[in-house]
Design an enzyme around this catalytic site. Structure first.
Site, PDB file in Angstrom:
ATOM      1  CB  ALA A 152      -0.932  -0.001   1.215  1.00 33.29           C
ATOM      2  CE1 TYR A 153       4.161   5.782   3.627  1.00 32.33           C
ATOM      3  CE2 TYR A 153       6.250   5.025   2.736  1.00 32.33           C
ATOM      4  CZ  TYR A 153       5.507   5.990   3.376  1.00 32.33           C
ATOM      5  OH  TYR A 153       6.095   7.175   3.746  1.00 32.33           O
ATOM      6  CB  CYS A 154       5.537   0.441  -2.444  1.00 32.14           C
ATOM      7  SG  CYS A 154       6.910  -0.016  -1.347  1.00 32.14           S
ATOM      8  CB  SER A 156       0.254   5.542  -1.429  1.00 30.18           C
ATOM      9  OG  SER A 156       1.295   5.443  -0.470  1.00 30.18           O
ATOM     10  CE  LYS A 157       4.502   8.719   1.170  1.00 30.45           C
ATOM     11  NZ  LYS A 157       4.196  10.158   1.371  1.00 30.45           N
TER      12      LYS A 157
END
Length: 300
Positions: A152-154, A156-157
């Site tokens: 999720a973080y990868c 989104s970034k």
């Protein structure tokens, strides 16, 4: 807009209640900027605002709420007369295997980090066009290289990085500069919260140097502040991140190949022990986000 100083400029920072956002606000205020803080935690925002002195102000807002963000932008312009810099910093994170992830927490990371940044740009960009200002989108090492347990973080970034690059091409002719800020593992509540997870902590420790250590907050924020003064297209919180750009095309094969498979295989016993654990948003900021949404949900 001057490219050599932020003295007297109106700077908006989202996610300013703690961590990078709070320290960046203090750093820019010390350089003479007039700060506007946006976030979900009114008590924390007030504390930071009071520490800045001058005519600093804060607004409590969820960056994913387009209508609220548009209202905040209008009120900031009404109060300060202009907006010169916007730092889209608000972010949350969760970790763990995708198939075991909490769908709501996973989606919230995308909503805050990506759609929240888009809502921030949509609300404030007209004011930046008027001032020929600067938008800095805070991304991450996670935009440069993928990582297991952080889908999720990868995602989104990587999304906000691409969004900012596209936006730069659109608004440059209007005098607006757009930058992307990159941070590795930096000593914030978010990273400390992620380290509370045994598997994430051990997997991160096995990353190759220099990506396997946590970096102090202050030097990273000083680098970001210097990038804002220069209106830089790329800002690196740690010196070595610049060197990752030329090799980033090879990283998905490396991480997704032998290295990723090996570490996920090693992590299986620990993952099995914690299979029933709820993997929500990490850190104090994540807890504040969940609390704010819970409160909104139960408000009559």
């Amino acid at each position: 807009m001057s490219g050599s100083s932020v003295d007297g400029q109106v700077v908006v920072v989202t996610g300013a209640a703690r961590g990078v956002g709070a320290l960046l606000a203090r750093t820019l205020a010390a350089r003479g900027a007039r700060l506007v803080l946006v976030g979900l935690e009114p008590d924390e925002l007030q504390n930071v605002t009071e520490s800045l002195g001058g005519d600093a102000a804060f607004w409590t807002a969820d960056v994913t709420d387009r209508a609220t963000m548009a209202r905040v932008a209008e009120e900031v312009v009404a109060r300060f007369g202009r907006i010169d810099v916007v730092v889209a910093n608000a972010g949350v994170a969760t970790g763990g295997p995708f198939l075991d992830s909490d769908p709501d927490a996973f989606d919230r990371v995308i909503h805050v980090n990506l759609l929240g940044s888009i809502a921030t740009a949509r609300a404030f960009l007209p004011a930046l066009v008027a001032s020929r200002g600067y938008l800095l989108q805070i991304a991450s090492l996670a935009a440069i290289t993928p990582a297991p347990m952080m889908a999720a973080y990868c995602a989104s970034k990587s999304g906000v990085e691409a969004f900012a690059h596209s936006l730069r091409a659109e608004v440059g002719y209007q005098g607006v500069a757009v930058g992307v800020g990159y941070l590795s593992w930096t000593d914030t509540d978010m990273v400390r919260g992620a380290d509370e997870d045994e598997v994430l902590r051990e997997m991160r420790a096995k990353l190759p140097w220099p990506a396997n250590r946590t970096y102090p907050l202050e030097p990273a924020v000083e680098r970001i502040a210097a990038g804002i003064v220069r209106r830089s297209p790329h800002v690196y919180g740690q010196w070595w991140l610049r060197g990752m750009q030329p090799v980033r095309g090879f990283l998905p094969s490396v991480i997704g190949g032998v290295l990723g498979r090996r570490e996920m295989r090693r992590a299986q016993p620990a993952l099995a022990r914690g299979a029933r654990a709820k993997r929500g948003l990490v850190g104090s900021g994540g807890a504040a986000d969940e609390a704010a949404r819970s409160s909104d949900h139960h408000t009559p």
